[in-house]
Write an enzyme that holds these catalytic residues in place. Structure first.
Site, short mmCIF file in Angstrom:
data_model
loop_
_atom_site.label_atom_id
_atom_site.label_comp_id
_atom_site.label_asym_id
_atom_site.label_seq_id
_atom_site.Cartn_x
_atom_site.Cartn_y
_atom_site.Cartn_z
N ASP A 14 0.84 -1.20 0.00
CA ASP A 14 0.00 0.00 0.00
C ASP A 14 0.87 1.24 0.00
OD1 ASP A 14 -2.34 -1.44 0.04
OD2 ASP A 14 -2.75 -1.14 2.17
N LYS A 41 -6.43 -6.94 0.11
CA LYS A 41 -7.56 -7.31 0.96
C LYS A 41 -7.38 -8.70 1.60
CE LYS A 41 -10.73 -4.46 -1.73
NZ LYS A 41 -10.70 -3.32 -0.82
N ASN A 185 -20.04 -4.53 1.00
CA ASN A 185 -20.38 -3.21 1.55
C ASN A 185 -21.54 -2.62 0.73
OD1 ASN A 185 -19.32 -2.11 -0.78
ND2 ASN A 185 -17.44 -1.37 0.19
N LEU A 222 -21.95 -1.61 6.56
CA LEU A 222 -22.46 -0.25 6.35
C LEU A 222 -21.53 0.80 6.92
CD1 LEU A 222 -26.10 -1.18 7.44
CD2 LEU A 222 -25.36 -0.74 5.08
N GLY A 223 -20.25 0.50 7.03
CA GLY A 223 -19.30 1.48 7.55
C GLY A 223 -19.68 1.92 8.95
N GLY A 253 -13.01 -2.96 6.39
CA GLY A 253 -13.76 -4.13 5.93
C GLY A 253 -12.94 -5.39 6.07
N ASP A 254 -11.65 -5.29 5.82
CA ASP A 254 -10.77 -6.46 5.97
C ASP A 254 -10.69 -6.88 7.45
OD1 ASP A 254 -10.31 -6.27 3.25
OD2 ASP A 254 -8.54 -5.01 3.54
N SER A 293 -2.83 -2.10 11.23
CA SER A 293 -3.84 -1.59 12.16
C SER A 293 -4.65 -2.71 12.81
CB SER A 293 -4.79 -0.64 11.43
OG SER A 293 -5.66 -1.35 10.56
O1 RIB Z 1 -9.27 -3.07 1.77
C1 RIB Z 1 -8.13 -2.27 1.77
C2 RIB Z 1 -7.12 -2.79 0.80
O2 RIB Z 1 -7.65 -2.69 -0.50
C3 RIB Z 1 -5.83 -2.02 0.78
O3 RIB Z 1 -4.87 -2.60 1.65
C4 RIB Z 1 -5.42 -2.05 -0.67
O4 RIB Z 1 -4.25 -2.77 -0.88
C5 RIB Z 1 -6.59 -2.67 -1.42
O5 RIB Z 1 -6.34 -3.98 -1.77
#
Ligand code: RIB
Length: 307
Positions: A14, A41, A185, A222-223, A253-254, A293
């Site tokens: 990222d 993700k 989402n 839904l955030g 979301g991950d 995180s």
């Molecule tokens: O969901 C966030 C991720 O989406 C980020 O880490 C980015 O790499 C994309 O894959």
């Protein structure tokens, strides 16, 4: 002893830029800060699941380059077991992430690199692992045929399947019927159902539509408004939790999916697993970055105990 979580997906590096606003086409603007870190993700979800306490295996492809080294170091630190092929003729991918300074919200371009070549054979190479899992989860950053093959292989072995249909894509006929759980989402839900989702009321209708399309349990994220859950017998809106001021929502979301998968693999009731996923996400958004995180199990348990 819980069975493992096996995740198919993509690792990318990222590259995150914080600025007041995104540049317009043809324009250069000054940003406020830059960070380079592990993302993708599937990899983020694997880190979240491992840090939440699950034995977690990650099926993917990497190149042989500094970003691949970053991936391997990230997984080693988090306790993720790589089921990964490293190839010489291609690069490990990267993502451009714009983060809006005022809100922490993001917009992303991802180039998956060699992970864009993941094929059904990558799943076949780890068939025993997948068939022995408690939970198999994937997203859509690698090719659809690989995702579908993994879901089918897991489903035929009686493994619980989760599809996080991100980024949104047109799914082949019958793919949603391979999913015990789908976790789109708002915008992904609209792409799948054609129904706009702006809050829990819309999500209730869209969740029912997802179930009509073959999903076992629809979980619409839904955030900041939490999650809508519908398994046919039970439907519920579960509000988001708060663990402090929001710094960055990228990877929330991950975090949810990784925490949810880990909890399901432990045998938690699905609604409790959603709460566990919500707590995982709530903590992740108080910190910068995506994989870095993800909270520890102790942090998740403490937030749930406080709520
Ligand atoms: O969901 C966030 C991720 O989406 C980020 O880490 C980015 O790499 C994309 O894959």
């Amino acid at each position: 002893m819980p069975k493992p979580v096996v995740i198919l997906g993509v690792f990318v590096a990222d590259t995150a830029y914080r600025a007041e606003r995104p540049p317009r086409m043809g324009e250069t603007i000054l940003g406020n800060s830059f960070a380079l870190g592990p993302g993708g993700k599937g990899s983020n979800q694997a880190v979240a699941a491992a840090r939440a306490g699950a034995e977690t295996h990650f099926v993917s492809r990497l190149g042989r380059d500094p970003f691949a080294d970053m991936a391997l170091a990230t997984w080693a630190e988090a306790g993720v077991h790589p089921a990964v092929t490293q190839v010489d003729d291609g690069y490990t991918g990267a993502a451009y992430i714009f983060i809006e300074e005022a809100t922490g919200n993001n917009a992303i371009i991802i180039c998956p690199g060699v992970a864009g070549d993941i094929a059904p054979a990558d799943l076949d190479a780890h068939a025993d692992l997948i068939r022995g899992a408690g939970v198999f989860m994937t997203q859509l950053e690698q090719p659809l045929d690989a995702a579908r093959h993994g879901l089918r292989m897991a489903r035929e072995a009686g493994v619980t399947t989760i599809l996080n249909p991100a980024p949104a894509a047109d799914l082949p006929e019958g793919m949603l019927a391979l999913c015990d759980y789908a976790t789109p989402n708002e915008s992904e839900t609209e792409a799948l159902t054609g129904m706009a989702v702006t809050g829990p009321d819309d999500a209730a209708h869209a969740a029912a539509a997802l179930r009509d399309l073959g999903v076992g349990t629809a979980i619409v994220t839904l955030g900041e408004n939490g999650v809508f859950f519908d398994d046919g017998a039970r439907s519920a809106h579960l509000p988001a939790l708060s663990a402090g001021p929001v710094v960055e929502t990228t990877g929330a979301g991950d975090a949810f999916n990784g925490g949810f998968a880990a909890a399901l693999a432990e045998g938690m009731d699905p609604l409790d697993a959603v709460r566990f996923g919500n707590a995982t996400a709530a903590i992740s958004v108080t910190r910068p970055g995506t994989a870095p995180s993800m909270p520890s199990r102790a942090e998740i348990d403490a937030l749930l105990a406080a709520g």
